[in-house]
Design a protein around this motif. Structure first.
Motif, PDB file in Angstrom:
ATOM      1  N   UNK A 136       0.942  -1.026  -0.047  1.00 34.26           N
ATOM      2  CA  UNK A 136       0.006   0.029   0.060  1.00 34.26           C
ATOM      3  C   UNK A 136       0.780   1.368  -0.081  1.00 34.26           C
ATOM      4  N   UNK A 137       1.662   1.672  -0.975  1.00 39.06           N
ATOM      5  CA  UNK A 137       2.785   2.649  -1.018  1.00 39.06           C
ATOM      6  C   UNK A 137       2.060   3.947  -1.271  1.00 39.06           C
ATOM      7  N   UNK A 138       0.873   3.843  -1.819  1.00 40.74           N
ATOM      8  CA  UNK A 138      -0.070   5.166  -2.259  1.00 40.74           C
ATOM      9  C   UNK A 138      -0.985   5.574  -0.962  1.00 40.74           C
ATOM     10  N   UNK A 197      -1.881  -0.017  -6.823  1.00 38.52           N
ATOM     11  CA  UNK A 197      -1.031  -0.116  -7.932  1.00 38.52           C
ATOM     12  C   UNK A 197      -0.899   1.258  -8.609  1.00 38.52           C
ATOM     13  N   UNK A 198       0.112   1.535  -9.146  1.00 39.86           N
ATOM     14  CA  UNK A 198       0.361   3.006  -9.742  1.00 39.86           C
ATOM     15  C   UNK A 198      -1.011   3.486 -10.494  1.00 39.86           C
ATOM     16  N   UNK A 199      -1.473   2.615 -11.153  1.00 39.53           N
ATOM     17  CA  UNK A 199      -2.695   3.017 -11.903  1.00 39.53           C
ATOM     18  C   UNK A 199      -3.791   2.743 -10.591  1.00 39.53           C
ATOM     19  N   UNK A 200      -4.132   3.883  -9.858  1.00 41.55           N
ATOM     20  CA  UNK A 200      -4.775   3.727  -8.625  1.00 41.55           C
ATOM     21  C   UNK A 200      -6.007   2.781  -8.892  1.00 41.55           C
ATOM     22  N   UNK A 201      -6.959   2.831  -9.618  1.00 41.24           N
ATOM     23  CA  UNK A 201      -8.115   2.062  -9.495  1.00 41.24           C
ATOM     24  C   UNK A 201      -8.042   0.480  -9.891  1.00 41.24           C
TER      25      UNK A 201
END
Ligand code: THU
Length: 136
Positions: free
Chosen positions: A23-25, A49-53
């Motif tokens: 959960x880096x974001x 994911x770097x692509x949030x959704x």
């Protein structure tokens, strides 16, 4: 398998999964543990994911682990997260859980210190639509 789930085992397995969450974001790690009808406890954690959704919830991961392990019914689920608020499953995960659980199934919500609340699935998702609603 006894009628009452082993809450200590569910908590320990969910907490171990929470520590492994990606959960880096959000920096909000969640763990889940499912006691399935085969007596096995299946863990899950959120995977962002770097692509949030595209990120996945802990509950979805635990359900995938259960199905991949060969089980088909959730007898109990425990979800653990940090912070002062109850980490209850999101709306989408309530429906994901419903696919494999009866409305009376217990949903245990925990924080780092232990279990904080217990709901039935029906309390979290009233008048739900499930597999039996589809014509055979
Ligand atoms: N999250 C879960 O994995 N389960 C829940 O029950 C609540 C929210 C995750 C999704 C996202 O990675 C992070 O927590 C913040 O919403």
């Amino acid at each position: 398998m006894s009628a009452e789930p082993d809450l200590d085992a569910l908590f320990a397995i969910a907490q171990a999964a929470q520590r492994r969450a990606y959960a880096p974001y959000s920096r909000f790690k969640v763990g889940a543990a499912i006691l399935a009808d085969d007596g096995t406890i299946y863990p899950g954690c959120n995977v962002e994911n770097a692509a949030y959704p595209v990120g996945a919830c802990a509950e979805a991961g635990a359900i995938s682990a259960m199905v991949a392990g060969g089980a088909r019914a959730i007898r109990a689920i425990l979800i653990i997260g940090d912070g002062a608020e109850l980490v209850t499953p999101c709306g989408a995960c309530r429906q994901r859980i419903r696919e494999f659980a009866v409305p009376e199934m217990p949903v245990l919500i925990a924080g780092p210190e232990g279990i904080r609340a217990r709901f039935s699935l029906a309390e979290l998702l009233p008048a739900s639509f499930g597999p039996a609603n589809l014509p055979t």
